[in-house]
Scaffold this motif. Sequence first.
Motif, PDB file in Angstrom:
ATOM      1  N   THR A   1       0.828  -1.206   0.000  1.00 32.21           N
ATOM      2  CA  THR A   1       0.000   0.000   0.000  1.00 32.21           C
ATOM      3  C   THR A   1       0.861   1.254   0.000  1.00 32.21           C
ATOM      4  OG1 THR A   1      -1.747  -1.186   1.182  1.00 32.21           O
ATOM      5  CG2 THR A   1      -1.828   1.215   1.211  1.00 32.21           C
ATOM      6  N   ALA A   2       1.912   1.218   0.798  1.00 29.19           N
ATOM      7  CA  ALA A   2       2.807   2.383   0.865  1.00 29.19           C
ATOM      8  C   ALA A   2       3.484   2.629  -0.480  1.00 29.19           C
ATOM      9  CB  ALA A   2       3.843   2.177   1.961  1.00 29.19           C
ATOM     10  N   MET A   3       3.972   1.567  -1.111  1.00 27.75           N
ATOM     11  CA  MET A   3       4.645   1.722  -2.386  1.00 27.75           C
ATOM     12  C   MET A   3       3.680   2.142  -3.483  1.00 27.75           C
ATOM     13  SD  MET A   3       7.709   1.444  -1.624  1.00 27.75           S
ATOM     14  CE  MET A   3       8.164   1.816  -3.308  1.00 27.75           C
ATOM     15  N   ARG A   4       2.436   1.630  -3.441  1.00 31.68           N
ATOM     16  CA  ARG A   4       1.457   2.039  -4.443  1.00 31.68           C
ATOM     17  C   ARG A   4       1.115   3.525  -4.290  1.00 31.68           C
ATOM     18  NH1 ARG A   4      -1.516  -1.887  -7.251  1.00 31.68           N
ATOM     19  NH2 ARG A   4      -2.507  -0.060  -8.205  1.00 31.68           N
TER      20      ARG A   4
ATOM     21  N   ALA B   1       3.122   5.814  -3.075  1.00 28.01           N
ATOM     22  CA  ALA B   1       4.275   6.553  -3.591  1.00 28.01           C
ATOM     23  C   ALA B   1       4.309   6.520  -5.109  1.00 28.01           C
ATOM     24  CB  ALA B   1       5.561   5.967  -3.013  1.00 28.01           C
ATOM     25  N   PHE B   2       3.933   5.402  -5.689  1.00 30.77           N
ATOM     26  CA  PHE B   2       3.909   5.291  -7.151  1.00 30.77           C
ATOM     27  C   PHE B   2       2.873   6.233  -7.747  1.00 30.77           C
ATOM     28  CE2 PHE B   2       2.036   3.442 -10.987  1.00 30.77           C
ATOM     29  CZ  PHE B   2       3.154   3.301 -11.792  1.00 30.77           C
ATOM     30  N   ASP B   3       1.701   6.298  -7.096  1.00 31.81           N
ATOM     31  CA  ASP B   3       0.654   7.187  -7.590  1.00 31.81           C
ATOM     32  C   ASP B   3       1.118   8.644  -7.580  1.00 31.81           C
ATOM     33  OD1 ASP B   3      -0.953   5.004  -7.951  1.00 31.81           O
ATOM     34  OD2 ASP B   3      -2.032   5.243  -6.046  1.00 31.81           O
ATOM     35  N   LEU B   4       1.983   8.970  -6.627  1.00 31.27           N
ATOM     36  CA  LEU B   4       2.507  10.342  -6.531  1.00 31.27           C
ATOM     37  C   LEU B   4       3.732  10.543  -7.413  1.00 31.27           C
ATOM     38  CD1 LEU B   4       2.187  10.883  -2.677  1.00 31.27           C
ATOM     39  CD2 LEU B   4       0.668  11.774  -4.466  1.00 31.27           C
ATOM     40  N   GLY B   5       4.202   9.449  -8.064  1.00 38.75           N
ATOM     41  CA  GLY B   5       5.377   9.557  -8.920  1.00 38.75           C
ATOM     42  C   GLY B   5       6.664   9.636  -8.165  1.00 38.75           C
ATOM     43  N   ALA B   6       6.663   9.188  -6.887  1.00 36.35           N
ATOM     44  CA  ALA B   6       7.860   9.328  -6.050  1.00 36.35           C
ATOM     45  C   ALA B   6       8.474   7.987  -5.686  1.00 36.35           C
ATOM     46  CB  ALA B   6       7.502  10.097  -4.776  1.00 36.35           C
ATOM     47  N   ALA B   7       8.124   6.904  -6.374  1.00 36.53           N
ATOM     48  CA  ALA B   7       8.618   5.579  -6.008  1.00 36.53           C
ATOM     49  C   ALA B   7       9.516   5.036  -7.100  1.00 36.53           C
ATOM     50  CB  ALA B   7       7.451   4.625  -5.772  1.00 36.53           C
ATOM     51  N   ASP B   8      10.599   4.392  -6.663  1.00 33.63           N
ATOM     52  CA  ASP B   8      11.453   3.666  -7.595  1.00 33.63           C
ATOM     53  C   ASP B   8      10.678   2.458  -8.105  1.00 33.63           C
ATOM     54  OD1 ASP B   8      13.343   1.898  -8.779  1.00 33.63           O
ATOM     55  OD2 ASP B   8      14.951   2.876  -7.646  1.00 33.63           O
ATOM     56  N   ILE B   9      10.719   2.249  -9.420  1.00 29.37           N
ATOM     57  CA  ILE B   9       9.907   1.171 -10.007  1.00 29.37           C
ATOM     58  C   ILE B   9      10.333  -0.196  -9.501  1.00 29.37           C
ATOM     59  CG2 ILE B   9      11.344   0.806 -12.044  1.00 29.37           C
ATOM     60  CD1 ILE B   9       7.507   0.745 -11.792  1.00 29.37           C
ATOM     61  N   LEU B  10      11.632  -0.333  -9.200  1.00 24.82           N
ATOM     62  CA  LEU B  10      12.099  -1.618  -8.671  1.00 24.82           C
ATOM     63  C   LEU B  10      11.501  -1.892  -7.293  1.00 24.82           C
ATOM     64  CD1 LEU B  10      15.859  -1.630  -9.728  1.00 24.82           C
ATOM     65  CD2 LEU B  10      13.927  -2.810 -10.812  1.00 24.82           C
ATOM     66  N   LEU B  11      11.373  -0.867  -6.491  1.00 22.10           N
ATOM     67  CA  LEU B  11      10.760  -1.036  -5.179  1.00 22.10           C
ATOM     68  C   LEU B  11       9.274  -1.372  -5.313  1.00 22.10           C
ATOM     69  CD1 LEU B  11      12.434   1.892  -3.187  1.00 22.10           C
ATOM     70  CD2 LEU B  11      13.036  -0.540  -3.198  1.00 22.10           C
ATOM     71  N   VAL B  12       8.626  -0.787  -6.302  1.00 18.53           N
ATOM     72  CA  VAL B  12       7.210  -1.107  -6.545  1.00 18.53           C
ATOM     73  C   VAL B  12       7.069  -2.571  -6.950  1.00 18.53           C
ATOM     74  CG1 VAL B  12       5.208  -0.594  -7.981  1.00 18.53           C
ATOM     75  CG2 VAL B  12       6.665   1.263  -7.163  1.00 18.53           C
ATOM     76  N   VAL B  13       7.944  -2.991  -7.853  1.00 21.04           N
ATOM     77  CA  VAL B  13       7.910  -4.393  -8.290  1.00 21.04           C
ATOM     78  C   VAL B  13       8.156  -5.323  -7.109  1.00 21.04           C
ATOM     79  CG1 VAL B  13       9.084  -6.134  -9.681  1.00 21.04           C
ATOM     80  CG2 VAL B  13       8.512  -3.910 -10.680  1.00 21.04           C
TER      81      VAL B  13
ATOM     82  N   ALA C   1       7.602  -4.780  -3.969  1.00 22.04           N
ATOM     83  CA  ALA C   1       6.455  -4.763  -3.053  1.00 22.04           C
ATOM     84  C   ALA C   1       5.309  -5.611  -3.596  1.00 22.04           C
ATOM     85  CB  ALA C   1       5.999  -3.324  -2.826  1.00 22.04           C
ATOM     86  N   GLU C   2       5.052  -5.490  -4.902  1.00 24.79           N
ATOM     87  CA  GLU C   2       3.998  -6.309  -5.499  1.00 24.79           C
ATOM     88  C   GLU C   2       4.339  -7.792  -5.410  1.00 24.79           C
ATOM     89  OE1 GLU C   2       1.087  -5.611  -6.717  1.00 24.79           O
ATOM     90  OE2 GLU C   2       1.180  -3.440  -6.517  1.00 24.79           O
ATOM     91  N   ARG C   3       5.593  -8.107  -5.663  1.00 22.90           N
ATOM     92  CA  ARG C   3       6.011  -9.510  -5.607  1.00 22.90           C
ATOM     93  C   ARG C   3       5.945 -10.052  -4.188  1.00 22.90           C
ATOM     94  NH1 ARG C   3      11.776 -10.199  -7.825  1.00 22.90           N
ATOM     95  NH2 ARG C   3      10.716  -9.465  -9.734  1.00 22.90           N
ATOM     96  N   ALA C   4       6.394  -9.237  -3.214  1.00 28.01           N
ATOM     97  CA  ALA C   4       6.353  -9.686  -1.821  1.00 28.01           C
ATOM     98  C   ALA C   4       4.914  -9.888  -1.355  1.00 28.01           C
ATOM     99  CB  ALA C   4       7.059  -8.672  -0.923  1.00 28.01           C
ATOM    100  N   PHE C   5       4.021  -9.003  -1.803  1.00 24.90           N
ATOM    101  CA  PHE C   5       2.610  -9.138  -1.437  1.00 24.90           C
ATOM    102  C   PHE C   5       2.023 -10.425  -2.001  1.00 24.90           C
ATOM    103  CE2 PHE C   5      -1.875  -8.221  -2.590  1.00 24.90           C
ATOM    104  CZ  PHE C   5      -2.391  -8.160  -1.307  1.00 24.90           C
ATOM    105  N   ALA C   6       2.295 -10.697  -3.274  1.00 29.19           N
ATOM    106  CA  ALA C   6       1.781 -11.929  -3.890  1.00 29.19           C
ATOM    107  C   ALA C   6       2.415 -13.163  -3.253  1.00 29.19           C
ATOM    108  CB  ALA C   6       2.052 -11.911  -5.389  1.00 29.19           C
ATOM    109  N   ASP C   7       3.719 -13.120  -3.010  1.00 29.68           N
ATOM    110  CA  ASP C   7       4.386 -14.274  -2.397  1.00 29.68           C
ATOM    111  C   ASP C   7       3.828 -14.560  -1.000  1.00 29.68           C
ATOM    112  OD1 ASP C   7       5.920 -14.583  -4.623  1.00 29.68           O
ATOM    113  OD2 ASP C   7       7.716 -13.622  -3.780  1.00 29.68           O
TER     114      ASP C   7
END
Length: 413
Positions: free
Chosen positions: A359-362, A364-376, A378-384
């Motif tokens: 949620t935090a990374m999403r 930050a992504f919505d605000l354009g302030a997140a590194d895409i690797l960190l977003v990836v 976070a998504e992977r960790a959530f799914a795992d």
Amino acid sequence: MRSTVLLAVWLLIAAPIAAQDAPAPEPITLAEVLAAGRAESPAIAAARSRERAAAAAAAVAGRWTNPAIEFRSENFGADVPGGLPVDSFATVTQRLELGGKRGARRGAALAGAETARVDAFATTRGIEGELAARFLETVRLRDRAAILAMQRDALAELVRVLERRVAEGFAPDAQRARLAAESAAVSIAATRAGAAAERAFLELRAIAALPDGAAAAALVRPDPLPPPTGDPAQLAAGAAAERPDVRAAAARVETALRALRLQNSLRVPDLTVNTGLKRTLDTNTGVFALGVGLPVFDRNQVAATLARGEVRAAELERDLVTRRAEADATAALLNARRLAEAAAGSEAQLVEPATVARTAMRSAFDLGAADILLVVDAERAFADARLLANDIRIEAVAAAIAARLALGEAPLP
């Protein structure tokens, strides 16, 4: 423009109505699958047929041996002047078994019937265990495919957002390419998981004889199944005799003992009674004879010796099966308790922290302030986390069922 807005509003209203009109699949529980499998399994039907046949055979095993009827004439072609008068005999011979042979035969047949009954029970338990394992594996794969599909859709949405940002010059294309590659990998994983789930369900449907219209979505995820309580070693030792494999080994010992008694009874010779009529010189007379074998050379030593060896071998095998059963039940119970504890904490320890990070990374992504690797990541960790929680919950139920079966109990309370 107005027609477009009206069409959009109509779609928003009609979609829920269409979803409500679509009939939900009839739920299929594990208990229903087990009942259907027991009723339709060819293996169980075959074992029960052998059980009925063995019981019917035991009911007639102690019958008398069949008598023999003889018609005989003598003195034909005698080389004497005038010949000899023909003697005619009509006799019945009955063998009388001594040494308890009839009872030994009946006992051996009863032991065989008990063995067939235990085999039918073991077959039923084995089919139940297989059905439960396949049901749980199908549910696990189905839910795994659903989790991956949700991750795929989430990544696809992020890719679309990045495509707009790249087109507007707010993000480099490398970020879009990296996220697109991750989305494609998850899409492939979701496809493979869906195919595996479908295959598992088709195999389950064939074994459990589920209706053709049944679908994997109808399978109801079982609630957590608490393992049996108590000291594992004591529970295993007390319940070992109820396990199908131990009962089968005990039945084989009884069968071997009955076979030994039968072979020992065959060492006693039988009595033969012969009686009937004789006609000679136009005179009818009676015939009576007794016969008995002389146990001088063969006293069935070979068969009796081999039967004693079979008894000892069956006893040793029973002891080994019992020890293994106790060890297996203890290990299964300990494993079920550990997995139940892990499954109980999986949501708080796995999913909730991963959800917070995602949620935090999403955001930050919505605000354009997140590194895409960190977003990836976070998504992977959530799914795992969700995949692991799904696996551990299903494994906990499977382990609890395995522990119940290991203790000689039914798979479900």
